[in-house]
Design an enzyme around this catalytic site. Structure first.
Site, PDB file in Angstrom:
ATOM      1  CB  CYS A 142      49.304  43.669  31.349  1.00  0.00           C
ATOM      2  SG  CYS A 142      48.453  42.155  31.078  1.00  0.00           S
ATOM      3  CD  GLU A 187      44.963  43.930  32.208  1.00  0.00           C
ATOM      4  OE1 GLU A 187      45.839  44.517  31.542  1.00  0.00           O
ATOM      5  OE2 GLU A 187      45.045  42.746  32.573  1.00  0.00           O
TER       6      GLU A 187
END
Lengths: 525, 525
Positions: free
Chosen positions: B294, B255
């Protein structure tokens, strides 16, 4: 003859001399393949735009119908594919059938199960997820076909099936196919693609083929594309660590050779039905396609008490196998695909012999029927024996991609599990026994490191589908050494060509988005 | 203080000076972390043997209960975690809550949904697949927990949540956890692990933590292990191309940061509810955790006609945000995590300024409240503007991992889709509009390149869960630039910690194997 490439909806001949495809029985050159001068980037772009647009307008059901038509065309040209298989792969009738009929069967299977997906264009997964107490905001997972090209980098041993099994799932998903078959046997794949193109079944851009070097293919793939690779673990590593593939997190499925094992239970006495089924399967796996199957049995695990009996029974049967030119009707086993593969087999056998004894075969100067050993690429069926599996090294690691297997003695269930696991991830293992408790414990002991475990007991008898046979309804692939990929497994194969995402929003929008969707639970039914 | 490592069921201090953890407001050293001298191979082996054995004896239901107890312990120590968050991450109350409370919430969620899996130890997927006409041979797919360790290589920005969300799914699957938090903020993760260990909730070997360098961790992972990585795309590539990871096809979930976008529909007039909701969300995403998420909004896509209005509205709100030392109760935004990250933000902003104008902020000599600019690591909230998204380069590629976003003008739906896709794969996009047709087309236009798309219309109002919030019931992860991974999504998270395999055999055996199994369809419910 130079094999043409089909890109951007056109047949184009690569420039330069290209690489030769040879007859492994005679050593004669059959064709040449070159991708030199082909604009690979433009080929991919064309697939992503034209191919995607056209396939995306169709429903799953309509695409399933296209697969059915493709299967019909392929079936109609079966004789020609068998001819090419014999010429380019040294295939016997049985070998050619395994590849060609297997491919058509798989295409038909996906045409049939694909129809069950009906009129949708994407998949809806699960129920709405509540995300607000008043119900005005919720989540819905979808699976959407990837918007790029499905790039297949295929292995030499299944030019027909390898193409069909991957193309079926990709096209059913609405994803255009760009296939790069292994150069040495690219002719058969190219002929199949040509027949499909000639029949005008698929929309423009839905299929492309590159015959020869992959060239800049990996430099040109994008986030939207997927790569499905079959071949050596080394090449799998090269693809996965390619800078562009890494940078863009291009999805890669990899199916690599593995050191598969078969196992005879301690209960199976010599001469019993289970014992005989076991011996028969080992012989079949060693000789079919001259052992050139990623699923073939490489290690034969046998209880120490029956080691000699199994060894003798397999050796006796191997002695009856006629090996040579497949044009001779008596021949049951042909050559490996070329001199390079033959040399690789010889090299592997040398290593194995360092820690194994030779039970049968193993001679490099063996004489095939109706073939010149100097020009042909035969490998003698070879059975080795390893009495100390625990301390063996090469047996669990060196794959002879040909007609060779190694007997490995085991002492008890735990020992058998440990030895099977030493393969560090395999496509398949099979077990032959009449003892339900032993079978259960063995399956649970090795299942996580295998893609498939086949179990044969007296109730199954000869009705099993085979250690090395890949059924489209069942998972094909395996962890670790086997590449970590997943193929087939019925409609689960479509997962690779879809992207899961979630939409969070008002329920009315989620319902609107669900309208052209099919329930994803059908994939797992 | 030197953070100890917990391996093989023991607390061990690494040797040597280790690396410093600092307070980003004062620059003072808080602790040191070192893994030097720790036997990483032995740590993994211990997890794989002791941890696996103990967790494997429990059912999903029993493991879900352990998660509940872990959540209770973590909730009880909340104040201490907030204290550490403020010290080591410069977190405001809201920032600390986002990480800590988010982590506890996720752990509780998995405890709750995990109970629905009941008393099984593995998953059975789909019905038996018929493989013989007489019914004596069939196939059954299973999902079995992996037999190795779950290795977490985590990011600095979520020391609490990042640990909790991954540990919940792994432990529920029966897979022991070895967590390697980012060194700069490892203290909080280490304290959480210590509290869980002290409470004696988990069996020995079920949890381990390495604070400091990952050392030979990647050299020691095996086929049975899985790696879940969160962090930069560059580090994701390093892990995936590591020789041992490649050779063993170790499963990696990654990720990575992405250039997420939010979009205002053409219908949303300045001053309308949707317009205001949009502006509010941009501000929240820019300032929460100082933009170090993120999932944070990096690109703000706005119809050209409303570009000035949006620009003014966001700039006005940014002007009201008090930035500085989080010990000051008036402060709404703290620093980034350290001087290195601050420098990285400044570098990124320099690049963006080459093709963008500065609407607000952007000063490196900006004065934070109650903090010394020379010692602290603050970045001024910065809004940039790009009128020509199509020709822009850095805007779609350079991530400033801090409180910075860029306004990008778009002309119509197709243009908006193209610009959003220029992120080349994102974790999330959000859309604010009242036009159902626009919303539908936009979602379908970008869904395949996003893990999540959030849609806000007037019916949703303020009840949406947030552009940057990750809900455990919904997918987190994204293709391409975002790493290609999948996390959370309810019980689907367990897929990563299980291996699919198929057993082919007599139906009686398949039924025996199904006895300790739970229906896998529960994962997708």
């Amino acid at each position: 003859m130079k094999l043409q490439n089909y890109v951007r909806g056109e047949w184009i001949e690569g420039s330069g001399p290209g690489d030769a495809l040879v007859d492994p029985v005679t050593g004669e050159e059959l064709a040449r393949a070159s991708t030199q001068g082909i604009d690979v980037a433009a080929a991919l772009d064309f697939a992503r735009s034209k191919g995607q647009d056209a396939l995306g307008k169709l429903t799953y059901e309509q695409r399933a119908e296209l697969l059915g038509k493709m299967a019909e065309v392929l079936a109609a040209n079966r004789a020609e594919y068998f001819r090419i298989s014999q010429l380019n792969s040294g295939a016997t009738e049985a070998d050619a059938s395994f590849d060609v009929d297997g491919g058509v069967y798989t295409m038909k299977y996906y045409s049939k199960v694909g129809r069950s997906l009906g009129a949708g264009k994407r998949l809806k997964e699960g129920a709405q997820v509540p995300l607000s107490k008043t119900g005005v905001f919720a989540g819905q997972h979808f699976l959407m076909p990837v918007r790029g090209a499905a790039v297949f980098i295929n292995a030499f041993n299944f030019p027909a099936w390898g193409f069909c099994e991957k193309a079926a799932a990709a096209l059913l998903s609405g994803v255009p196919v760009v296939v790069k078959p292994a150069t040495s046997t690219a002719w058969l794949t190219q002929k199949m693609v040509a027949d499909i193109v000639d029949a005008g079944i698929l929309p423009t851009g839905a299929i492309s083929i590159l015959c020869g070097s992959a060239r800049e293919l990996l430099d040109e793939v994008r986030e939207e594309d997927v790569i499905s690779f079959t071949g050596s673990a080394q090449n799998a590593g090269r693809i996965r660590s390619h800078a562009n593939v890494l940078k863009r997190s291009v999805r890669v499925n990899s199916e690599a050779d593995s050191i598969n094992s078969t196992l005879l239970g301690p209960d199976a006495a010599p001469g019993s039905d289970v014992f005989n089924l076991f011996v028969r399967e080992v012989i079949r796996e060693m000789t079919l396609k001259a052992g050139q199957k990623c699923t073939a049995i490489r290690r034969v695990l046998v209880p120490r008490s029956n080691f000699a009996a199994v060894s003798e029974a397999i050796a006796a049967k191997l002695g009856e196998v006629k090996v040579g030119n497949p044009r001779n009707k008596e021949v049951k086993m042909g050559p490996v695909v070329n001199k390079t593969q033959q040399a690789s087999c010889f090299e592997g056998l040398k290593k194995l012999k360092e820690e194994c004894s030779v039970v049968f075969g193993g001679s490099e100067s063996f004489q095939p029927i109706d073939a010149d050993p100097a020009k042909s690429a035969f490998v003698q069926p070879t059975l080795l024996a390893c009495e100390d599996g625990a301390s063996a090294k090469y047996v669990h690691d060196v794959e002879v991609f040909g007609p060779a297997s190694t007997l490995v003695a085991y002492d008890d269930l735990n020992d058998a599990v440990d030895i099977a696991r030493r393969g560090l991830g395999s496509l398949v293992a099979s077990v032959f026994s009449s003892d339900p408790a032993f079978l259960r414990d063995l399956v649970l002991g090795i299942g996580d490191l295998h893609g498939r475990v086949m179990v044969v007991d007296p109730s199954v008898g000869k009705e099993h589908t085979g250690h090395g046979n890949v059924m489209p309804s069942c998972l094909h692939g395996g962890p670790g050494r086997a590449g970590g990929g997943e193929e087939l497994a019925g409609l689960r194969a479509l997962l690779f060509y879809h992207r899961r995402f979630v939409v969070q929003g008002p329920p009315s929008l989620l319902e609107a988005l669900s309208q052209e969707s099919v329930d994803a639970s059908l994939l797992y039914a």
